[in-house]
Design an enzyme around this catalytic site. Structure first.
Site, PDB file in Angstrom:
ATOM      1  N   LYS A  44     110.983 105.707 -68.551  1.00 15.45           N
ATOM      2  CA  LYS A  44     110.019 106.240 -69.510  1.00 15.45           C
ATOM      3  C   LYS A  44     110.280 107.708 -69.847  1.00 15.45           C
ATOM      4  CE  LYS A  44     106.480 102.748 -69.118  1.00 15.45           C
ATOM      5  NZ  LYS A  44     105.103 102.380 -68.761  1.00 15.45           N
ATOM      6  N   ARG A 100     107.552  98.023 -61.628  1.00 16.48           N
ATOM      7  CA  ARG A 100     108.135  97.267 -62.740  1.00 16.48           C
ATOM      8  C   ARG A 100     109.327  98.053 -63.277  1.00 16.48           C
ATOM      9  NH1 ARG A 100     107.731  97.109 -68.362  1.00 16.48           N
ATOM     10  NH2 ARG A 100     107.615  95.034 -69.322  1.00 16.48           N
TER      11      ARG A 100
END
Length: 287
Positions: free
Chosen positions: A225, A265
């Site tokens: 991210k 995740r």
């Protein structure tokens, strides 16, 4: 209390005895992380099998990009992308979760063998989601969410990000329980990168204990991210591409595991699978 005790279990899923690893299969042409490499059904299934072989405990299949600014796909198209991949992976013995904001996709994916519904909106995007999941009796991930991808960046305004995310997650958790989903089936996700700036994501990672105090297992989804790109770039430098953030992702996975996350995740599984096992060994040595 040790983080091992605090991690928690989810009804309907195995107890892996450590932080679980959820591998990501984006069946989309516009994912921020892999640029559509797994858009074809055959390629997506092969990738999912590879993630499982590399150490993923679950494989999360999604057919709609949730990157900042992304537009929604049509329901029929999302179904076309997701359901065949879920069916083929579960037929091969892979435990699958479905990443969707649509009740129809969740329902058909569960019918095709999915064991978990991972809704980044926590049931807010589709009013039918909570009743469908409650009727199915499967685990449900409730993520902190303030709106769709097109405008979520403008919603990244907080006075105290940890306190506000905790309060908003608590309210959403109470709502889905009132809607019929059993507490034992719930997983909470602080929504790193969703209506959050880099400093917000880092603060949430640093205060995971306050999130765990909500009483349900936590899923931490930091993989590749933007905040990792900002950390790696340093002042005045451009962030590295998403696929060059896997070492940083594994570092976050180890930190999250030590702090008591139920699962992480990730897009690249092998390094994180190693990281959570090392974290569990350190955790065990401290008991």
């Amino acid at each position: 209390m040790s983080t091992l005790c605090a991690r928690g279990t989810v009804e309907g899923l195995p107890d892996w005895g450590r932080c679980a690893v959820m591998g990501v299969v984006n069946v989309t042409p516009d994912s921020f992380s892999d640029g559509g490499r797994w858009f074809d059904t055959t390629a997506a299934v092969k990738h999912g099998l590879g993630l499982a072989a590399g150490g993923a405990d679950l494989v999360d299949v999604g057919g709609e990009s949730t990157r900042p600014g992304a537009s929604r796909v049509e329901e029929d198209e999302e179904l076309r992308r997701v359901v065949p991949v879920v069916r083929e992976l579960t037929a091969e013995g892979v435990m699958v979760s479905v990443d969707t904001m649509r009740a129809s996709v969740a329902e058909q994916a569960v019918a095709a063998g999915a064991s978990l519904v991972n809704d980044v909106s926590g049931g807010l995007a589709d009013p039918a989601m909570v009743p469908v999941v409650a009727a199915a009796g499967v685990p449900f991930v409730v993520m902190h969410w303030r709106g769709f991808s097109q405008d979520m960046t403008s919603r990244a305004v907080y006075g105290d990000v940890v306190a506000e995310v905790v309060a908003e997650l608590r309210a959403r958790m109470d709502a889905v329980i009132a809607g019929g989903i059993r507490p034992e089936c719930l997983v909470l996700d602080p929504g790193l990168g969703f209506a959050k700036q880099a400093e917000h994501d880092l603060a949430l990672l640093a205060h995971q204990a306050q999130l765990r105090a909500l009483g349900r297992p936590l899923l931490i989804a930091a993989s590749r991210k933007r905040f990792l790109g900002h950390v790696l770039a340093g002042e005045g430098s451009p962030p590295p591409p998403a696929r060059e953030r896997d070492a940083a992702t594994a570092a976050v996975s180890a930190i999250a595991a030590i702090q008591g996350a139920w699962a992480v995740r990730v897009h690249e599984v092998r390094a994180t699978a190693d990281a959570v096992r090392v974290a569990r060994a350190v955790e065990g040595a401290a008991l």
